[in-house]
Design an enzyme around this catalytic site. Sequence first.
Site, PDB file in Angstrom:
ATOM      1  N   ASP A   1      16.955  -2.846  50.405  1.00 30.35           N
ATOM      2  CA  ASP A   1      16.296  -2.937  49.096  1.00 30.35           C
ATOM      3  C   ASP A   1      16.276  -1.570  48.379  1.00 30.35           C
ATOM      4  O   ASP A   1      15.570  -1.385  47.387  1.00 30.35           O
ATOM      5  CB  ASP A   1      14.879  -3.515  49.221  1.00 30.35           C
ATOM      6  N   HIS A   2      17.064  -0.623  48.873  1.00 30.69           N
ATOM      7  CA  HIS A   2      17.212   0.680  48.202  1.00 30.69           C
ATOM      8  C   HIS A   2      18.680   1.047  47.979  1.00 30.69           C
ATOM      9  O   HIS A   2      18.977   1.915  47.164  1.00 30.69           O
ATOM     10  CB  HIS A   2      16.482   1.765  49.008  1.00 30.69           C
TER      11      HIS A   2
ATOM     12  N   HIS B   1      16.494   6.267  51.340  1.00 32.62           N
ATOM     13  CA  HIS B   1      16.724   5.819  52.724  1.00 32.62           C
ATOM     14  C   HIS B   1      17.646   4.613  52.739  1.00 32.62           C
ATOM     15  O   HIS B   1      18.031   4.108  51.685  1.00 32.62           O
ATOM     16  CB  HIS B   1      15.399   5.569  53.452  1.00 32.62           C
TER      17      HIS B   1
ATOM     18  N   HIS C   1      17.459   1.383  53.761  1.00 37.94           N
ATOM     19  CA  HIS C   1      17.096  -0.041  53.699  1.00 37.94           C
ATOM     20  C   HIS C   1      17.808  -0.755  52.546  1.00 37.94           C
ATOM     21  O   HIS C   1      17.997  -0.183  51.478  1.00 37.94           O
ATOM     22  CB  HIS C   1      15.577  -0.202  53.567  1.00 37.94           C
TER      23      HIS C   1
ATOM     24  N   HIS D   1       8.168   0.934  45.433  1.00 40.64           N
ATOM     25  CA  HIS D   1       7.691  -0.442  45.211  1.00 40.64           C
ATOM     26  C   HIS D   1       6.435  -0.480  44.343  1.00 40.64           C
ATOM     27  O   HIS D   1       5.631   0.463  44.354  1.00 40.64           O
ATOM     28  CB  HIS D   1       7.324  -1.112  46.546  1.00 40.64           C
TER      29      HIS D   1
ATOM     30  N   ASP E   1       9.899   4.848  50.207  1.00 46.72           N
ATOM     31  CA  ASP E   1       8.910   4.036  50.923  1.00 46.72           C
ATOM     32  C   ASP E   1       8.068   4.899  51.866  1.00 46.72           C
ATOM     33  O   ASP E   1       7.552   4.403  52.870  1.00 46.72           O
ATOM     34  CB  ASP E   1       9.609   2.934  51.744  1.00 46.72           C
TER      35      ASP E   1
ATOM     36  N   HIS F   1       8.997   6.190  58.104  1.00 38.62           N
ATOM     37  CA  HIS F   1       9.395   4.832  57.688  1.00 38.62           C
ATOM     38  C   HIS F   1      10.793   4.547  58.239  1.00 38.62           C
ATOM     39  O   HIS F   1      11.033   3.541  58.892  1.00 38.62           O
ATOM     40  CB  HIS F   1       9.370   4.763  56.161  1.00 38.62           C
TER      41      HIS F   1
HETATM   42 FE    FE Z   1      11.638  -0.679  50.386  1.00 43.41          FE
HETATM   43 ZN    ZN Z   2      12.216   0.785  53.124  1.00 44.51          ZN
END
Ligand code: FE
Ligand code: ZN
Length: 253
Positions: A58-59, A54, A56, A169, A131, A112
């Site tokens: 942090d990905h 996805h 975000h 995560h 996530d 999400h």
């Molecule tokens: Fe994440």
């Molecule tokens: Zn995420």
Amino acid sequence: MEIIPIPCLTDNYAYIINDQTSKIVGVVDPSEAAPIITFLKKNNLKLNYILNTHHHYDHIGGNLELKKTYNAKIAGFITDKDRIPGIDIFLKDEEKWKFGNSSVKILHIPGHTLGHICFFFEKEKVAFTGDTLFSLGCGRIFEGDHNQMLISLNKIKKLPLDTKIYCGHEYTFKNAEFCIKYDDENIDLKKKFKEIKKLRLNNLPTVPSTLKDELKSNIFLRCDQNDLKIKLSMKNEEDFKVFKKVRDLKDNF
Ligand code: FE
Ligand code: ZN
């Protein structure tokens, strides 16, 4: 096929997929480029593909630098083509994508985010769930709604029981504490919590989990189970309502 978790940022995992037979190398959800480059250099590997579950940060944070360094191709969900930096390959729901000699089934699992996907390596029985499904948890609902998220989790529940679950995560310990609070008579969960404690004390990853373990111990996958409904004083309530209740409790845990 070898899968190596690479800790990134504070609690993210990127995953290197090293397919020794086809010599194809990929990375799933690289939040930063540096730890990936360090690993690839040390092991004398190149990089063919970047797989994003996805959009975000942090990905996808490492996308552009990795693409530039290795001339790697970036694969993500088609509707997120404007949100995934550097995207080259536009994946669709239920599509079978080739990674070296492997067939990867794409599952659209919104909730999400609206464009969230799971990469399921069919023969290897490996699922990258980002996530959406965590070990003993599920993602927060940001763009979708609870109903969508429950449908998405139910899609993952239909994969083979021995599917290995690689999530985005390392939240497992905290997730386990939450599960135990509301599902304290679950013997499988207690057993899994012990294993998790041991791993985390030694600073080891709790991934991969298996779908079989998650079905028995992850409270978010148990919202259709009568024993849990009774426990939450929600006997005869719809699964969706139970799921919403549990998700709300977790949001405030
Ligand atoms: Fe994440
Ligand atoms: Zn995420």
